[in-house]
Each structure stands twice: as C-alpha cells, then as structure tokens.
Design a protein around this motif. Structure first.
Motif, short mmCIF file in Angstrom:
data_model
loop_
_atom_site.label_atom_id
_atom_site.label_comp_id
_atom_site.label_asym_id
_atom_site.label_seq_id
_atom_site.Cartn_x
_atom_site.Cartn_y
_atom_site.Cartn_z
N UNK A 268 0.82 -1.23 0.00
CA UNK A 268 0.00 0.00 0.00
C UNK A 268 0.85 1.27 0.00
N UNK A 269 0.57 2.15 -0.95
CA UNK A 269 1.21 3.45 -1.00
C UNK A 269 2.52 3.51 -1.75
N UNK A 270 3.09 2.38 -2.13
CA UNK A 270 4.41 2.39 -2.75
C UNK A 270 4.37 3.05 -4.13
N UNK A 271 3.40 2.69 -4.96
CA UNK A 271 3.33 3.25 -6.32
C UNK A 271 3.05 4.75 -6.26
N UNK A 272 2.10 5.16 -5.42
CA UNK A 272 1.74 6.58 -5.33
C UNK A 272 2.92 7.42 -4.87
N UNK A 273 3.60 6.98 -3.84
CA UNK A 273 4.74 7.75 -3.34
C UNK A 273 5.92 7.68 -4.30
N UNK A 274 6.07 6.62 -5.05
CA UNK A 274 7.15 6.54 -6.04
C UNK A 274 6.95 7.59 -7.13
N UNK A 275 5.73 7.69 -7.65
CA UNK A 275 5.45 8.68 -8.69
C UNK A 275 5.57 10.10 -8.15
N UNK A 276 5.08 10.30 -6.91
CA UNK A 276 5.18 11.63 -6.30
C UNK A 276 6.64 12.03 -6.11
N UNK A 277 7.45 11.08 -5.68
CA UNK A 277 8.86 11.40 -5.42
C UNK A 277 9.61 11.64 -6.72
N UNK A 278 9.17 11.04 -7.81
CA UNK A 278 9.80 11.30 -9.11
C UNK A 278 9.65 12.77 -9.49
N UNK A 279 8.46 13.33 -9.25
CA UNK A 279 8.24 14.74 -9.56
C UNK A 279 8.98 15.65 -8.58
N UNK A 280 8.94 15.29 -7.30
CA UNK A 280 9.54 16.14 -6.28
C UNK A 280 11.07 16.12 -6.35
N UNK A 281 11.64 14.96 -6.62
CA UNK A 281 13.09 14.88 -6.68
C UNK A 281 13.64 15.62 -7.90
N UNK A 282 12.85 15.73 -8.95
CA UNK A 282 13.26 16.53 -10.10
C UNK A 282 13.53 17.97 -9.66
#
Length: 497
Positions: A268-282
């Motif tokens: 639970x939550x791994x995919x959502x936080x992975x995509x969110x972190x892709x945008x934020x880490x950029x």
C-alpha cells in the motif's frame, strides 16, 4: 529538615527517550552517527561537481586545455555536457537503487555500504583529481567515471534507511529519521564548504579532499556499524517502553526472509509515493545541481560567493526534516503534512523566481524554499519509506525495507534524471524564469500523485470511526437490555394470574 530526593530515572539519554519514545543504547548512537556521516560524505563528493561547474566550464573551453584546442567550443556546449553528466549519473543511480535495494535485503548491509563508499571515493578521485593532475581531458572518460560513480553510490540510501528502520521503531521514525534524513543536506553543505575554501588552489583539490574523507570513513562503517539489533547480544540492549513493546511485539528477533521485487511494488502506497517522489526529486535535484550555477551565471555573483549562499537551501531542508518529522509522529498519517508543505512550496518558488539581487533576501527566500521542498523530499525518502517498508502486512514476515527504499528513491531518480536533461536547454531558450515555473508545475504534480493516498486514508478513518460508533451503540443497547431484564426480575409477581 526535609530530604531532597533525586529521581533515579534521570540519565543522559532520558531526553532522547522522551523525544523518540524508546531508550537508546550505545549501538543506537553508533547507528545514527555512522549512517548519518557516511551518507553525508557520499553526498559531499556528489555535491563537489555542482559547486565547481564554472571552473570546469572555464577549463574545458580554455585554449590551453589540449594541444588541439578546447574540448568544447563554447560555454553553452560545456554546460550541456555537464547536464548530460548529471543525467547519466542519475540514470545509473536509479538503476542501481533498484538493484542495491534488493541486495540490501539479501546480503549484509554493513559490508555493502563500506564497499560502496570505498569504490565511490576511487571514482571521484579519478574523475576530479587525476584527470586534472595528468591533464587527461576526455568527455568519454568523464562520462564513464561519473556514471559509474552514480551506480556505485546507489548502494548508500536503501541500505542505510534499512539499517535505521531496523533500529528505530515506528513511534520514533518521524523525529529520528526526520533529523537523520538531513544527512543529505549536511553533506551538501560539507561539499560546498570544501569547494569554497579550496577552489583557489584548483578545483581538483576539492575532489581530493572530499573523496579522502569518504574513503577514511568507510573503515569506521565496516568495523563499528551493526546492521540490526539481532546482530548484537540482547543483554547489551536497553528495555523498550511498554507502549513500544505492545506495538512491536511481533518484530522479529532474527532476520526475516526478503520480499520479492514485484510484491514490494504492490504494498500500500508504494506506487503513489514513487510517482510523487519522481516529480519532487526533479525539483529538489534541480536546486542541488544548478543552484550555484544559477547564482553565478544568472545573478552574476562570484563562484565562491554563490556556493556559500546556496547552503541556505539545505539549511531550510534540515529544519523542515526535523520539525515536520517530529510533528508527523503525533498524527495518524504523515501524508497531510507533506501535502500542505507542497502547496506552500509552490508559493515560495513563485516568490523566489522574482527575488531581488540581494544576498539577504536570497538567503531568506532560499531558506523558505528549502523548508517546503527539501522537507517533504526528506520525509518521503526516509520516515515515510520506512513506514511503508515496515507496514502491518509484513511485520515479522518479510524483509522489505531496503527493497521499498530502492523502488521509491529509484523512481525519484528517474524523474530527477529527466529534469537534468531538460534544465540547461530550457534555461538557454526561455530563461531562468521558465525553469522555476517548470518547478512549480512539478510540485503540483507531486501533490496530485498523493491525492489518492489522502482519499484512501480519509475513507479508512471514516470507516474506522463508524465501526467505533457501531460498537459503542451495540454495547449501550446490550447494557439497556440487561437493565430491562433486571427490572423485570425485580417486579413482584401477580398470584391471581
């Protein structure tokens, strides 16, 4: 005369016990300090390249670089090559995170970390010091060494988050890992200070000092860092608080088997936080790689001046990681804290894009931007990742923390790599304002990716409350029914009936 009684439970670590909710042994201090400083040293060597970019560009475009002339005809071409280096580093880093995350759950994390630190220091030494000392200027060699360094450095974060998650319980993760996640920002500051104080000697000495510190510290990690409590005798560990014992009673006393890579994606939550972190880490790595260059080329400040000013962004990230992490420990979920900070980050970015050319104003606005951008980035990559890797579905049954950390940070690095590819071109064609507006768009995309998590958590809370209300009503009805029965039994019977 009354006697003064002193408390027997006051000890040097009582402060940390009250803050984190668990008692600290000497091994807890070893783990915190060594993982903190080891990753700070890794980040310092990584930061060195971004702080000496103007010097590298000048060297690569100088007529005396090689007998045949400069290796790049213009400063723009050299800047674009640096963007390619950053992109290659992050792509290799992202691939390595997926691999090293799995290795961290299968092999000894301490040995993996020490080996990665030693190998990275050798790559940095070759890239920054030996090439300049022996005047070996080759884009192919630069690319190979820096991309290899990116792959090797990927061992650091998933392994260290896994070690921290093994030693510190859920109630302590926000405060402890919030403070600990500032290691990247501290490493940025160390790398920046090394470069700013040694740049007058030549940029190669910045690389030499940074990689030497990393190599020396790798020996401390190898000999003094315990990977998990089950590697240490239980007699040397303090008793945990009663509340934590009840919560963590299912925690394993020996290392559980590793989880599969695909199964970790479905937690639970791994995919959502992975995509969110892709945008934020950029966005976060956009500041990491290009802020000193922007202050030097965009605002026309001296290179050493720009390097010292850029540290205020990291200071803001450190403050946010500690304060927001500790605050989130007292909430049901950390997601609302991150979401609100992201909304504030869009405002701070817009204001900074129109900031005046003043040192004091830039320092303050960078502090604010770092607070609302670096803070959520640190929380997602540390305490939230540890929560996901130690969720209820896995407690005591599988080792997933290193794998989950590799997935989230690896996906974030993919987004960051794409960003470093476009930032130099966007800046060249549209200016720095367009870069900052692009950052705002990516922050909004980060918040959008977290909306499903917020909705699910809100739905679960409502369902939990309704179940509590139903249970309360059922208990009240049972009590009323028993009262009615007792009243009937107390009534006198009518013998004429």
């Amino acid at each position: 005369m009354p006697r003064i009684r002193f408390r027997n439970d006051v000890s040097p670590d009582s402060f940390w016990t009250r803050i984190t909710g668990q008692k600290w042994s000497k091994y807890h201090y070893f783990v915190f300090v060594h993982t903190f400083m080891s990753y700070a040293m890794l980040h310092a060597t990584r930061k060195t390249l971004s702080t000496v970019k103007p010097s590298l560009i000048h060297t690569w475009t100088s007529n005396t670089t090689t007998p045949d002339g400069p290796i790049f005809p213009t400063q723009q071409a050299a800047a674009e090559f640096l963007g390619i280096l950053d992109t290659g580093f992050l792509i290799a880093y992202a691939i390595g995170l997926y691999i090293c995350g799995i290795l961290g759950d299968n092999y000894n994390p301490r040995r993996l970390l020490a080996f990665g630190m030693m190998a990275s220091s050798i790559c940095v030494l070759c890239f920054g010091y030996l090439t300049e000392t022996f005047h070996v200027y080759s884009p192919l060699i630069y690319s190979f060494l820096w991309i290899l360094n990116g792959f090797i450095q990927s061992v650091g974060w998933p392994v260290e988050v896994s070690i921290m998650g093994n030693w510190f319980g859920h109630n302590a993760r926000g405060a402890v890992m919030g403070a600990w996640s500032s290691c990247a920002s501290v490493g940025n500051i160390i790398g920046t200070l090394i470069a700013s104080y040694t740049l007058f000697l030549g940029y190669q000495y910045s690389f030499l000092i940074a990689c030497s510190l990393l190599f020396i510290y790798s020996f401390l990690v190898f000999f003094q860092l315990p990977s998990a409590p089950w590697e240490v005798s239980s007699e040397n560990l303090p008793g945990q608080m009663e509340e934590e014992q009840e919560e963590d009673q299912d925690e394993p006393t020996e290392r559980p088997p590793p989880i599969g890579f695909l199964k970790a994606w479905l937690l639970p939550g791994v995919i959502a936080y992975s995509l969110a972190y892709a945008c934020l880490k950029l966005v976060n790595y956009g500041f990491f790689f290009w802020l000193p260059f922007y202050l030097h080329a965009g605002l026309h400040w001296p290179e050493s001046y720009a390097d010292s000013l850029s540290t205020w962004y990291d200071v803001g990230g450190i403050l946010a990681a500690v304060l927001a992490g500790a605050f989130s420990d007292h909430m049901r979920s950390r997601t609302p804290v991150v979401f609100i900070m992201l909304l504030m980050a869009t405002v701070s970015l817009y204001i900074y894009a129109h900031s005046p050319e003043s040192y004091n104003w830039n320092a303050f606005l960078l502090l604010v931007a770092g607070f609302f951008i670096g803070g959520p980035a640190n929380m997602i990559s540390s305490s939230i990742t540890a929560d996901l890797g130690k969720c209820e579905q896995l407690r005591g049954n599988a080792e997933a923390l290193s794998t989950v950390t590799g997935i989230i940070d690896g996906t974030g690095s993919v987004g960051a790599a794409l960003g470093q590819w476009f930032i130099p071109s966007v800046q060249h064609w549209f200016g720095w304002d367009a870069v900052f507006y692009g950052f705002i768009v990516m922050i909004l995309c980060t918040a959008l990716c977290l909306c499903p998590v917020l909705y699910k958590e809100h739905k679960d809370r409502r369902q939990h409350r309704s179940e509590e209300v139903d249970a309360l009503l059922n208990s009240d009805s049972d009590e009323n029914a028993s009262d009615d029965i007792q009243e009937v039994r107390r009534r006198p019977t009518n013998s004429n009936v």
